[in-house]
Write an enzyme that holds these catalytic residues in place. Sequence first.
Site, mmCIF file in Angstrom:
data_model
loop_
_atom_site.group_PDB
_atom_site.id
_atom_site.type_symbol
_atom_site.label_atom_id
_atom_site.label_comp_id
_atom_site.label_asym_id
_atom_site.label_seq_id
_atom_site.Cartn_x
_atom_site.Cartn_y
_atom_site.Cartn_z
ATOM 1 C CE LYS A 168 2.663 -18.033 -0.787
ATOM 2 N NZ LYS A 168 1.581 -19.252 -0.722
ATOM 3 C CG ASP B 181 -7.653 -4.413 2.329
ATOM 4 O OD1 ASP B 181 -9.088 -4.812 3.183
ATOM 5 O OD2 ASP B 181 -8.402 -3.611 1.702
ATOM 6 C CE1 TYR C 292 -3.007 -2.907 0.371
ATOM 7 C CE2 TYR C 292 -4.152 -1.192 1.168
ATOM 8 C CZ TYR C 292 -4.273 -2.673 0.264
ATOM 9 O OH TYR C 292 -4.606 -3.370 0.545
ATOM 10 C CG ASP D 74 -0.042 -20.437 1.237
ATOM 11 O OD1 ASP D 74 0.527 -20.021 2.140
ATOM 12 O OD2 ASP D 74 0.220 -20.992 -0.138
#
Length: 336
Positions: free
Chosen positions: A173, A230, A126, A206
């Site tokens: 991740k 988000d 962002y 995930d």
Amino acid sequence: MAKQTVALIPGDGIGPEVTRATQRVLEAAGAQIDWVELVAGATALEQGHDNVLPQRTLAAIAAHGVALKGPVTTPVGKGFKSVNVQLRQKLNLYAAIRPVRSLRGVNTRYEGVDIVIVRENTEGLYSGIENEIVPGVVTSLKVASQAACLRIARHAFQYAQRRHRGKITVFHKANIMKLSDGLFLDCARQVKKEFPQVEYDELIIDAGCMRLVQDPAKFDVLLMENLYGDLVSDLCAGLVGGLGVVPGSNIGDEAAVFEAVHGSAPDIAGKGIANPLALIMSSVMMLNHLGQTDVADHVKAAYNAVLAEGKSLTRDLGGSAGTEQFADAIIAKLPR
Ligand code: NAI
């Protein structure tokens, strides 16, 4: 108690509808608030400001320290930089705190969900650093700084400790983004040592998402960087009844902005059918932040009673009540 000044940004789309309903509930509950109404987004441009986040709006939130904000539409793929992202970056509102819990009377597939998402709010993807390298090839930079990663991790652990929450799980991740998510993890591990009483766990995002939909009641506090926070916020909203029932806050050292997780919902704007509960819940978080805890407790008890009764639910929760009717039902449950 003397009145406290709060900046109010009604926003656009369903924003003004849910904001008015929230103000009515707070007033009926006896909240001691002086509202200072401000504009942002397309509304600001329509009113002749040259910026979607006018200096006056920013300065007023900084001066008063607390704001309640309705959603603001952000154009997709072009146009102005998101007001929300600007607000969070310019006021350094580095922690988004989003509690998600099962509500009696709101029927979903799951029971016993009680999760708090702690989202880093100022960097990651962002940061808005995007470039066209050559025609047809663009890059978007994911920024992770040690200072921001340590700050959000410390905020999450302090929150867990203060609220007697047992466990923090970091979604990441770092197997792919070894440096950026790797730094986020390193910082969380470092801060964890200061809070030995809070359990700590890590999950690749995930797998974390799969586990969330399989058994959400197993999770407690979730800590993650900006984009993941988000996405996971909306996923978690879906576990407990949707975006109409999930509040949020953006907290910094100098200011705090309270707002629902949902957006401006253009598909239902102006129809008087939006659920104001998410913003009402956000305003309860705000009342607690302001120290008006008795009023906060009364509003919370009132909306819990309305939900449990099930007679005045809005359409997103399977009922037929409009925005104002739902607010009236809450007001009727407040102590006289
Ligand atoms: P959205 O949250 O506005 O709507 C998604 C779906 O949820 C729609 O079907 C909508 O009708 C429903 N919904 C949302 N809030 C609801 C409520 N209170 N009661 C009943 N149903 C509700 O998400 P979308 O469509 O992706 O975004 C619309 C605009 O809002 C975009 O411009 C986006 O950038 C902006 N947005 C602004 C936010 C903010 O100001 N904090 C946060 C998220 C999105």
